[in-house]
Design a protein around this motif. Structure first.
Motif, PDB file in Angstrom:
ATOM      1  N   GLU A   1      38.600   4.080 -90.591  1.00 37.79           N
ATOM      2  CA  GLU A   1      39.582   3.153 -90.022  1.00 37.79           C
ATOM      3  C   GLU A   1      39.124   1.700 -90.113  1.00 37.79           C
ATOM      4  N   HIS A   2      37.833   1.478 -90.362  1.00 39.19           N
ATOM      5  CA  HIS A   2      37.299   0.116 -90.490  1.00 39.19           C
ATOM      6  C   HIS A   2      37.249  -0.299 -91.954  1.00 39.19           C
ATOM      7  N   GLU A   3      37.731  -1.499 -92.224  1.00 40.89           N
ATOM      8  CA  GLU A   3      37.618  -2.056 -93.575  1.00 40.89           C
ATOM      9  C   GLU A   3      36.405  -2.978 -93.622  1.00 40.89           C
ATOM     10  N   ILE A   4      35.487  -2.688 -94.530  1.00 39.27           N
ATOM     11  CA  ILE A   4      34.263  -3.474 -94.660  1.00 39.27           C
ATOM     12  C   ILE A   4      34.336  -4.302 -95.936  1.00 39.27           C
ATOM     13  N   GLN A   5      34.279  -5.604 -95.783  1.00 38.93           N
ATOM     14  CA  GLN A   5      34.327  -6.513 -96.920  1.00 38.93           C
ATOM     15  C   GLN A   5      32.927  -6.730 -97.484  1.00 38.93           C
ATOM     16  N   VAL A   6      32.835  -6.883 -98.784  1.00 41.80           N
ATOM     17  CA  VAL A   6      31.545  -7.086 -99.449  1.00 41.80           C
ATOM     18  C   VAL A   6      31.609  -8.339-100.307  1.00 41.80           C
ATOM     19  N   GLU A   7      30.611  -9.180-100.192  1.00 44.28           N
ATOM     20  CA  GLU A   7      30.471 -10.360-101.036  1.00 44.28           C
ATOM     21  C   GLU A   7      29.119 -10.299-101.729  1.00 44.28           C
ATOM     22  N   ALA A   8      29.131 -10.379-103.053  1.00 42.58           N
ATOM     23  CA  ALA A   8      27.896 -10.294-103.837  1.00 42.58           C
ATOM     24  C   ALA A   8      27.994 -11.252-105.020  1.00 42.58           C
ATOM     25  N   PRO A   9      26.861 -11.701-105.550  1.00 42.82           N
ATOM     26  CA  PRO A   9      26.895 -12.604-106.710  1.00 42.82           C
ATOM     27  C   PRO A   9      27.448 -11.907-107.940  1.00 42.82           C
ATOM     28  N   GLU A  10      28.017 -12.678-108.841  1.00 40.19           N
ATOM     29  CA  GLU A  10      28.566 -12.107-110.078  1.00 40.19           C
ATOM     30  C   GLU A  10      27.462 -11.502-110.936  1.00 40.19           C
ATOM     31  N   LYS A  11      26.312 -12.180-110.970  1.00 37.69           N
ATOM     32  CA  LYS A  11      25.185 -11.671-111.742  1.00 37.69           C
ATOM     33  C   LYS A  11      24.423 -10.645-110.910  1.00 37.69           C
ATOM     34  N   VAL A  12      24.024  -9.543-111.549  1.00 37.91           N
ATOM     35  CA  VAL A  12      23.305  -8.488-110.840  1.00 37.91           C
ATOM     36  C   VAL A  12      22.011  -9.050-110.249  1.00 37.91           C
ATOM     37  N   LEU A  13      21.793  -8.754-108.975  1.00 34.61           N
ATOM     38  CA  LEU A  13      20.602  -9.230-108.272  1.00 34.61           C
ATOM     39  C   LEU A  13      19.629  -8.068-108.117  1.00 34.61           C
ATOM     40  N   MET A  14      18.538  -8.118-108.886  1.00 32.64           N
ATOM     41  CA  MET A  14      17.523  -7.065-108.846  1.00 32.64           C
ATOM     42  C   MET A  14      16.485  -7.418-107.786  1.00 32.64           C
ATOM     43  N   VAL A  15      16.216  -6.465-106.900  1.00 30.27           N
ATOM     44  CA  VAL A  15      15.307  -6.702-105.777  1.00 30.27           C
ATOM     45  C   VAL A  15      14.308  -5.550-105.681  1.00 30.27           C
ATOM     46  N   PRO A  16      13.008  -5.841-105.578  1.00 31.12           N
ATOM     47  CA  PRO A  16      12.019  -4.769-105.356  1.00 31.12           C
ATOM     48  C   PRO A  16      12.198  -4.190-103.955  1.00 31.12           C
TER      49      PRO A  16
ATOM     50  N   PHE B   1      23.641 -10.080 -88.351  1.00 32.28           N
ATOM     51  CA  PHE B   1      22.253  -9.693 -88.566  1.00 32.28           C
ATOM     52  C   PHE B   1      21.899 -10.068 -89.993  1.00 32.28           C
ATOM     53  N   ILE B   2      20.834 -10.823 -90.135  1.00 25.78           N
ATOM     54  CA  ILE B   2      20.415 -11.335 -91.442  1.00 25.78           C
ATOM     55  C   ILE B   2      19.006 -10.848 -91.720  1.00 25.78           C
ATOM     56  N   PHE B   3      18.804 -10.289 -92.913  1.00 25.46           N
ATOM     57  CA  PHE B   3      17.432  -9.942 -93.292  1.00 25.46           C
ATOM     58  C   PHE B   3      17.164 -10.363 -94.719  1.00 25.46           C
ATOM     59  N   THR B   4      15.904 -10.663 -94.982  1.00 23.75           N
ATOM     60  CA  THR B   4      15.490 -11.112 -96.307  1.00 23.75           C
ATOM     61  C   THR B   4      14.519 -10.117 -96.913  1.00 23.75           C
ATOM     62  N   LEU B   5      14.533 -10.036 -98.237  1.00 22.80           N
ATOM     63  CA  LEU B   5      13.554  -9.259 -98.989  1.00 22.80           C
ATOM     64  C   LEU B   5      13.019 -10.154-100.102  1.00 22.80           C
ATOM     65  N   PRO B   6      11.696 -10.237-100.245  1.00 27.62           N
ATOM     66  CA  PRO B   6      11.144 -11.077-101.315  1.00 27.62           C
ATOM     67  C   PRO B   6      11.491 -10.524-102.685  1.00 27.62           C
ATOM     68  N   LEU B   7      11.777 -11.436-103.615  1.00 30.91           N
ATOM     69  CA  LEU B   7      12.118 -11.032-104.978  1.00 30.91           C
ATOM     70  C   LEU B   7      10.872 -10.727-105.800  1.00 30.91           C
ATOM     71  N   LYS B   8       9.718 -11.160-105.301  1.00 28.26           N
ATOM     72  CA  LYS B   8       8.446 -10.818-105.932  1.00 28.26           C
ATOM     73  C   LYS B   8       7.547 -10.231-104.863  1.00 28.26           C
ATOM     74  N   THR B   9       6.805  -9.193-105.212  1.00 25.93           N
ATOM     75  CA  THR B   9       5.919  -8.559-104.245  1.00 25.93           C
ATOM     76  C   THR B   9       4.492  -8.585-104.751  1.00 25.93           C
ATOM     77  N   ASP B  10       3.573  -8.581-103.793  1.00 23.82           N
ATOM     78  CA  ASP B  10       2.149  -8.499-104.112  1.00 23.82           C
ATOM     79  C   ASP B  10       1.520  -7.585-103.072  1.00 23.82           C
ATOM     80  N   THR B  11       1.625  -6.300-103.293  1.00 24.70           N
ATOM     81  CA  THR B  11       1.133  -5.323-102.329  1.00 24.70           C
ATOM     82  C   THR B  11      -0.385  -5.302-102.312  1.00 24.70           C
ATOM     83  N   ALA B  12      -0.928  -4.645-101.305  1.00 25.47           N
ATOM     84  CA  ALA B  12      -2.392  -4.534-101.188  1.00 25.47           C
ATOM     85  C   ALA B  12      -2.964  -3.850-102.421  1.00 25.47           C
TER      86      ALA B  12
END
Length: 206
Positions: free
Chosen positions: A55-70, A178-189
């Motif tokens: 019953e809920h309509e959820i709108q989505v907004e995303a960039p035209e170019k594919v956004l690859m995220v680790p 609610f806003i969350f960020t994910l780094p586009l580059k990672t440097d794990t242990a």
């Protein structure tokens, strides 16, 4: 067997309570990162919620170019499902729920936002919104349904990815976001150890 969101949250919570928390660094072992299209993860979460709350309509907004995220796709999808589930519970079916994903202005992070048109977050709740089992006084019934873990788990997952999560009231009218960020580059242990080893080898050779 596919676990429901509350059951999956309880499973994750039990793992974290055994000491595998991001503050200790042990939480990294729970993450299985690989490059994922952010739009597909958002779409998957929205599709899951459409089955639960048609019953809920959820709108989505995303960039035209594919956004690859680790990311660990399963965990980040669970974060989005938790946030959307929260939005659905606090928003009338006639009101807006929107998910957006984009790069930040510096191009260093992917920024995910889940915004609703519910009653918003009381000022006294904001500092505690991600605490374990904390639920707003507006809807105390949520605590009896086991809803209190969703935001806690979501914030922990994001931190384990090296990101941040924040909760605000909307400035363009009623509702919360609610806003969350994910780094586009990672440097794990693990990656750091490999790089350190390479540097030591190179130093010896030279």
């Amino acid at each position: 067997l596919q676990l429901t969101a509350p059951c999956y949250n309880l499973l994750l919570f039990s793992i974290y309570e055994k000491g595998e928390r991001p503050a200790s660094g042990a939480g990294e072992q729970l993450i299985r990162r690989q490059e994922e299209a952010a739009e597909e993860i958002v779409g998957g979460a929205v599709a899951r919620m459409a089955g639960r709350a048609p019953e809920h309509e959820i709108q989505v907004e995303a960039p035209e170019k594919v956004l690859m995220v680790p990311m660990d796709a399963r965990l980040i999808m669970q974060v989005l499902i938790n946030l959307l589930d929260n939005a659905v519970k606090h928003t009338d079916v006639t009101q807006e729920i929107r998910v957006t994903v984009k790069k930040d202005s510096r191009g260093e992070n992917a920024v995910f936002t889940v915004a609703d048109r519910g009653e918003g977050i009381a000022a006294e709740d904001l500092p505690n919104i991600f605490q374990t089992f904390y639920t707003s006084q507006i809807k105390p019934v949520d605590s009896r349904k086991g809803i209190g873990l969703g935001l806690t788990i979501s914030e922990s997952i994001v931190r384990q990815h090296g990101g941040r999560m924040e909760a605000h009231n909307r400035t363009d009218g009623p509702g919360a976001e609610f806003i969350f960020t994910l780094p586009l580059k990672t440097d794990t242990a693990e990656e750091k150890a490999v790089n350190d080893g390479k540097e030591q080898v190179n130093g010896t050779v030279s």
